[in-house]
Scaffold this motif. Sequence first.
Motif, PDB file in Angstrom:
ATOM      1  N   GLY A 103      43.733  46.713 -78.335  1.00  0.00           N
ATOM      2  CA  GLY A 103      42.658  47.551 -77.804  1.00  0.00           C
ATOM      3  C   GLY A 103      41.366  46.770 -77.631  1.00  0.00           C
ATOM      4  N   LEU A 104      41.026  45.943 -78.618  1.00  0.00           N
ATOM      5  CA  LEU A 104      39.809  45.140 -78.548  1.00  0.00           C
ATOM      6  C   LEU A 104      39.894  44.094 -77.440  1.00  0.00           C
ATOM      7  CD1 LEU A 104      38.965  44.557 -82.336  1.00  0.00           C
ATOM      8  CD2 LEU A 104      37.672  45.919 -80.679  1.00  0.00           C
ATOM      9  N   ILE A 105      41.063  43.469 -77.302  1.00  0.00           N
ATOM     10  CA  ILE A 105      41.227  42.458 -76.256  1.00  0.00           C
ATOM     11  C   ILE A 105      41.095  43.090 -74.878  1.00  0.00           C
ATOM     12  CG2 ILE A 105      42.829  40.817 -75.207  1.00  0.00           C
ATOM     13  CD1 ILE A 105      43.939  40.267 -77.969  1.00  0.00           C
ATOM     14  N   CYS A 106      41.676  44.278 -74.702  1.00  0.00           N
ATOM     15  CA  CYS A 106      41.544  44.998 -73.432  1.00  0.00           C
ATOM     16  C   CYS A 106      40.076  45.282 -73.131  1.00  0.00           C
ATOM     17  CB  CYS A 106      42.333  46.307 -73.472  1.00  0.00           C
ATOM     18  SG  CYS A 106      44.116  46.117 -73.318  1.00  0.00           S
ATOM     19  N   LEU A 107      39.353  45.719 -74.155  1.00  0.00           N
ATOM     20  CA  LEU A 107      37.933  46.017 -73.985  1.00  0.00           C
ATOM     21  C   LEU A 107      37.149  44.764 -73.607  1.00  0.00           C
ATOM     22  CD1 LEU A 107      35.584  48.019 -74.185  1.00  0.00           C
ATOM     23  CD2 LEU A 107      35.441  47.490 -76.631  1.00  0.00           C
ATOM     24  N   ILE A 108      37.451  43.644 -74.278  1.00  0.00           N
ATOM     25  CA  ILE A 108      36.768  42.380 -73.985  1.00  0.00           C
ATOM     26  C   ILE A 108      37.041  41.948 -72.539  1.00  0.00           C
ATOM     27  CG2 ILE A 108      36.714  39.910 -74.521  1.00  0.00           C
ATOM     28  CD1 ILE A 108      37.249  40.680 -77.452  1.00  0.00           C
ATOM     29  N   CYS A 109      38.292  42.063 -72.115  1.00  0.00           N
ATOM     30  CA  CYS A 109      38.646  41.688 -70.734  1.00  0.00           C
ATOM     31  C   CYS A 109      37.875  42.533 -69.726  1.00  0.00           C
ATOM     32  CB  CYS A 109      40.144  41.859 -70.509  1.00  0.00           C
ATOM     33  SG  CYS A 109      41.168  40.586 -71.281  1.00  0.00           S
ATOM     34  N   LEU A 110      37.811  43.839 -69.975  1.00  0.00           N
ATOM     35  CA  LEU A 110      37.098  44.725 -69.064  1.00  0.00           C
ATOM     36  C   LEU A 110      35.614  44.375 -69.008  1.00  0.00           C
ATOM     37  CD1 LEU A 110      38.664  48.265 -69.699  1.00  0.00           C
ATOM     38  CD2 LEU A 110      39.012  46.751 -67.746  1.00  0.00           C
ATOM     39  N   ILE A 111      35.027  44.076 -70.170  1.00  0.00           N
ATOM     40  CA  ILE A 111      33.608  43.716 -70.219  1.00  0.00           C
ATOM     41  C   ILE A 111      33.360  42.433 -69.434  1.00  0.00           C
ATOM     42  CG2 ILE A 111      31.744  42.933 -71.732  1.00  0.00           C
ATOM     43  CD1 ILE A 111      32.809  44.881 -73.850  1.00  0.00           C
ATOM     44  N   PHE A 112      34.207  41.420 -69.645  1.00  0.00           N
ATOM     45  CA  PHE A 112      34.050  40.149 -68.935  1.00  0.00           C
ATOM     46  C   PHE A 112      34.146  40.353 -67.423  1.00  0.00           C
ATOM     47  CE2 PHE A 112      33.949  38.206 -72.870  1.00  0.00           C
ATOM     48  CZ  PHE A 112      34.027  36.819 -72.826  1.00  0.00           C
ATOM     49  N   LEU A 113      35.164  41.104 -66.983  1.00  0.00           N
ATOM     50  CA  LEU A 113      35.377  41.323 -65.557  1.00  0.00           C
ATOM     51  C   LEU A 113      34.264  42.170 -64.953  1.00  0.00           C
ATOM     52  CD1 LEU A 113      39.232  42.001 -65.563  1.00  0.00           C
ATOM     53  CD2 LEU A 113      38.077  39.969 -64.672  1.00  0.00           C
ATOM     54  N   PHE A 114      33.819  43.193 -65.693  1.00  0.00           N
ATOM     55  CA  PHE A 114      32.772  44.073 -65.183  1.00  0.00           C
ATOM     56  C   PHE A 114      31.449  43.330 -65.028  1.00  0.00           C
ATOM     57  CE2 PHE A 114      29.299  47.134 -65.789  1.00  0.00           C
ATOM     58  CZ  PHE A 114      29.562  48.001 -64.735  1.00  0.00           C
ATOM     59  N   PHE A 115      31.075  42.545 -66.028  1.00  0.00           N
ATOM     60  CA  PHE A 115      29.818  41.807 -65.955  1.00  0.00           C
ATOM     61  C   PHE A 115      29.850  40.807 -64.802  1.00  0.00           C
ATOM     62  CE2 PHE A 115      28.496  43.786 -69.708  1.00  0.00           C
ATOM     63  CZ  PHE A 115      27.200  43.409 -70.018  1.00  0.00           C
ATOM     64  N   GLU A 116      31.001  40.186 -64.577  1.00  0.00           N
ATOM     65  CA  GLU A 116      31.123  39.218 -63.485  1.00  0.00           C
ATOM     66  C   GLU A 116      31.001  39.902 -62.131  1.00  0.00           C
ATOM     67  OE1 GLU A 116      31.013  35.974 -61.872  1.00  0.00           O
ATOM     68  OE2 GLU A 116      32.290  35.404 -63.562  1.00  0.00           O
ATOM     69  N   SER A 117      31.744  41.005 -61.948  1.00  0.00           N
ATOM     70  CA  SER A 117      31.783  41.654 -60.640  1.00  0.00           C
ATOM     71  C   SER A 117      30.531  42.464 -60.351  1.00  0.00           C
ATOM     72  CB  SER A 117      33.021  42.565 -60.543  1.00  0.00           C
ATOM     73  OG  SER A 117      32.983  43.578 -61.544  1.00  0.00           O
ATOM     74  N   ALA A 118      29.998  43.164 -61.350  1.00  0.00           N
ATOM     75  CA  ALA A 118      28.857  44.059 -61.111  1.00  0.00           C
ATOM     76  C   ALA A 118      27.514  43.334 -61.158  1.00  0.00           C
ATOM     77  CB  ALA A 118      28.869  45.200 -62.126  1.00  0.00           C
ATOM     78  N   PHE A 119      27.353  42.437 -62.116  1.00  0.00           N
ATOM     79  CA  PHE A 119      26.051  41.810 -62.328  1.00  0.00           C
ATOM     80  C   PHE A 119      26.009  40.330 -61.963  1.00  0.00           C
ATOM     81  CE2 PHE A 119      26.431  44.968 -65.952  1.00  0.00           C
ATOM     82  CZ  PHE A 119      25.817  45.988 -65.246  1.00  0.00           C
ATOM     83  N   GLY A 120      27.161  39.719 -61.700  1.00  0.00           N
ATOM     84  CA  GLY A 120      27.181  38.288 -61.439  1.00  0.00           C
ATOM     85  C   GLY A 120      26.895  37.472 -62.685  1.00  0.00           C
TER      86      GLY A 120
END
Length: 224
Positions: free
Chosen positions: A125-142
Amino acid sequence: MSRLLQFGEIVPGYNIRVLNEREIRAGAGLLFVLMFISILSAIMQGNFTLLKYSIMIFLADMMIRVLLSPRYSPVLILGRFIVRNQVPEYVGAVQKKFAWVIGISLGLTMFILINIMNTFSVITGLICLICLIFLFFESAFGICLGCKFYSWIYKEKAQYCPGEVCEIKDRQEIQKTSLPQWIVVITFVAYIVGLVYFLNDSFKIPPRELFSGKSLEEMQQEQQ
């Protein structure tokens, strides 16, 4: 052959190999949607099938980027096609490689725990959350969080970061956040909290079909 498998591109005016940040952000957005939907499916329906496929897609693409070349990453190729009409924004390749190695580590862990061992836990669960955070920050905020770890670990400043965030400079006036603006943000958060507090019970009531007046549950029972 070595040029075909090189990590990063040689662009005039840049003293290191670089990558196009715009296609990377587009690729991160594609992976975010895929992982988000598959994780929701696992949480809401208890169905891990899509998540298992998504993990293998994520891991395979990351390994192609690092072990072969980013130019052959299927996700980055799709990202390049999507942003083909946008002017490239070049970023240093070395910090991106480090970030994607982190992605491989997370993907391998998920592959072992979920695909091979067929298990789930707080760790997955934590790894999934970390992956989502990494991908979201990259795509949404650069913002490349893995690239920030690169600077901390190697104690050297990364070059050619998105938005020139690696360069020490004063923010322009349009980038500054004033006290009234922060008050607006805080007020808006209070507004959201108030919505949840006062309207939560009424929002929980299932909606009824506009013309028949029947609830969704009643319509499902009739269909059965």
